[in-house]
Design a protein around this motif. Structure first.
Motif, mmCIF file in Angstrom:
data_model
loop_
_atom_site.group_PDB
_atom_site.id
_atom_site.type_symbol
_atom_site.label_atom_id
_atom_site.label_comp_id
_atom_site.label_asym_id
_atom_site.label_seq_id
_atom_site.Cartn_x
_atom_site.Cartn_y
_atom_site.Cartn_z
ATOM 1 N N PRO A 2 27.246 -51.118 21.315
ATOM 2 C CA PRO A 2 25.976 -50.400 21.356
ATOM 3 C C PRO A 2 25.194 -50.534 20.050
ATOM 4 N N GLU A 3 23.881 -50.444 20.188
ATOM 5 C CA GLU A 3 23.005 -50.494 19.022
ATOM 6 C C GLU A 3 23.230 -49.244 18.159
ATOM 7 N N PRO A 4 23.365 -49.400 16.835
ATOM 8 C CA PRO A 4 23.572 -48.213 15.983
ATOM 9 C C PRO A 4 22.346 -47.305 15.990
ATOM 10 N N ARG A 5 22.599 -46.021 15.826
ATOM 11 C CA ARG A 5 21.527 -45.032 15.804
ATOM 12 C C ARG A 5 21.616 -44.230 14.524
ATOM 13 N N THR A 6 20.467 -43.898 13.985
ATOM 14 C CA THR A 6 20.396 -43.072 12.794
ATOM 15 C C THR A 6 19.603 -41.832 13.141
ATOM 16 N N ILE A 7 20.178 -40.666 12.842
ATOM 17 C CA ILE A 7 19.526 -39.406 13.184
ATOM 18 C C ILE A 7 19.527 -38.468 11.970
ATOM 19 N N ASP A 8 18.617 -37.511 11.985
ATOM 20 C CA ASP A 8 18.578 -36.454 10.978
ATOM 21 C C ASP A 8 18.464 -35.142 11.748
ATOM 22 N N LEU A 9 19.510 -34.337 11.715
ATOM 23 C CA LEU A 9 19.527 -33.100 12.482
ATOM 24 C C LEU A 9 19.274 -31.864 11.626
ATOM 25 N N VAL A 32 10.708 -44.949 9.397
ATOM 26 C CA VAL A 32 11.929 -45.407 8.719
ATOM 27 C C VAL A 32 13.049 -45.765 9.689
ATOM 28 N N GLY A 33 12.793 -45.628 10.985
ATOM 29 C CA GLY A 33 13.745 -46.108 11.975
ATOM 30 C C GLY A 33 14.732 -45.098 12.517
ATOM 31 N N LEU A 34 14.483 -43.795 12.307
ATOM 32 C CA LEU A 34 15.377 -42.810 12.909
ATOM 33 C C LEU A 34 15.222 -42.837 14.422
ATOM 34 N N THR A 35 16.314 -42.584 15.139
ATOM 35 C CA THR A 35 16.242 -42.518 16.593
ATOM 36 C C THR A 35 16.133 -41.086 17.091
ATOM 37 N N ALA A 36 16.421 -40.103 16.216
ATOM 38 C CA ALA A 36 16.246 -38.695 16.578
ATOM 39 C C ALA A 36 16.084 -37.876 15.300
ATOM 40 N N ILE A 37 15.353 -36.788 15.428
ATOM 41 C CA ILE A 37 15.157 -35.870 14.305
ATOM 42 C C ILE A 37 15.097 -34.449 14.850
ATOM 43 N N LEU A 71 19.088 -15.236 10.729
ATOM 44 C CA LEU A 71 17.877 -15.983 10.386
ATOM 45 C C LEU A 71 17.310 -16.565 11.666
ATOM 46 N N VAL A 72 16.007 -16.650 11.740
ATOM 47 C CA VAL A 72 15.391 -17.336 12.873
ATOM 48 C C VAL A 72 15.165 -18.776 12.455
ATOM 49 N N ILE A 73 15.657 -19.687 13.242
ATOM 50 C CA ILE A 73 15.505 -21.107 12.962
ATOM 51 C C ILE A 73 14.885 -21.746 14.193
ATOM 52 N N SER A 74 13.841 -22.520 13.997
ATOM 53 C CA SER A 74 13.255 -23.219 15.137
ATOM 54 C C SER A 74 13.785 -24.640 15.161
ATOM 55 N N TYR A 75 14.182 -25.068 16.318
ATOM 56 C CA TYR A 75 14.681 -26.418 16.493
ATOM 57 C C TYR A 75 13.740 -27.180 17.405
ATOM 58 N N ALA A 76 13.342 -28.339 17.010
ATOM 59 C CA ALA A 76 12.627 -29.251 17.893
ATOM 60 C C ALA A 76 13.278 -30.604 17.674
ATOM 61 N N VAL A 77 14.012 -31.079 18.648
ATOM 62 C CA VAL A 77 14.754 -32.330 18.521
ATOM 63 C C VAL A 77 13.999 -33.397 19.301
ATOM 64 N N PHE A 78 13.719 -34.506 18.646
ATOM 65 C CA PHE A 78 12.944 -35.566 19.262
ATOM 66 C C PHE A 78 13.727 -36.870 19.243
ATOM 67 N N CYS A 79 13.786 -37.547 20.365
ATOM 68 C CA CYS A 79 14.309 -38.905 20.422
ATOM 69 C C CYS A 79 13.094 -39.819 20.275
ATOM 70 N N LEU A 80 13.104 -40.644 19.252
ATOM 71 C CA LEU A 80 11.921 -41.434 18.906
ATOM 72 C C LEU A 80 11.930 -42.770 19.622
ATOM 73 N N LYS A 81 10.749 -43.247 19.970
ATOM 74 C CA LYS A 81 10.605 -44.536 20.630
ATOM 75 C C LYS A 81 10.975 -45.651 19.678
ATOM 76 N N LYS A 82 11.532 -46.714 20.229
ATOM 77 C CA LYS A 82 11.806 -47.890 19.403
ATOM 78 C C LYS A 82 10.501 -48.528 18.996
ATOM 79 N N LYS A 83 10.515 -49.231 17.871
ATOM 80 C CA LYS A 83 9.303 -49.895 17.365
ATOM 81 C C LYS A 83 8.848 -50.978 18.310
#
Length: 83
Positions: A2-9, A32-37, A71-83
């Motif tokens: 599989p293609e490697p993925r880079t994420i920042d959670l 910068v090429g992240l696949t999810a944030i 603490l209140v933390i808001s999460y919005a997780v996005f899978c980013l489109k490939k270039k």
């Protein structure tokens, strides 16, 4: 293989203690090429709507969830489109 993925959670925006607006953060993540944030701002939901709109522009899937503890933390997780 599989293609490697880079994420920042764990990324903060100017809605809490980050350096970039939600839109800038998500655009930079794609650049910068992240696949999810995940946007994880502290004690506020004020950047959530902007993050969701940016996710619609730059992403192909999103999952939004709110986590509440002392603490209140808001999460919005996005899978980013490939270039």
């Amino acid at each position: 293989m599989p293609e490697p993925r880079t994420i920042d959670l764990h990324a903060h925006t100017t809605a809490s203690d980050g350096d970039h607006s939600p839109t800038e953060l998500i655009a930079h993540a794609k650049e910068v090429g992240l696949t999810a944030i995940a946007v994880t701002d502290h004690d506020t939901l004020s950047g959530l709507e902007e993050a969701i709109e940016a996710g619609k522009r730059y992403g192909d899937r999103k999952s939004t969830r709110l986590n509440s503890s002392h603490l209140v933390i808001s999460y919005a997780v996005f899978c980013l489109k490939k270039k």
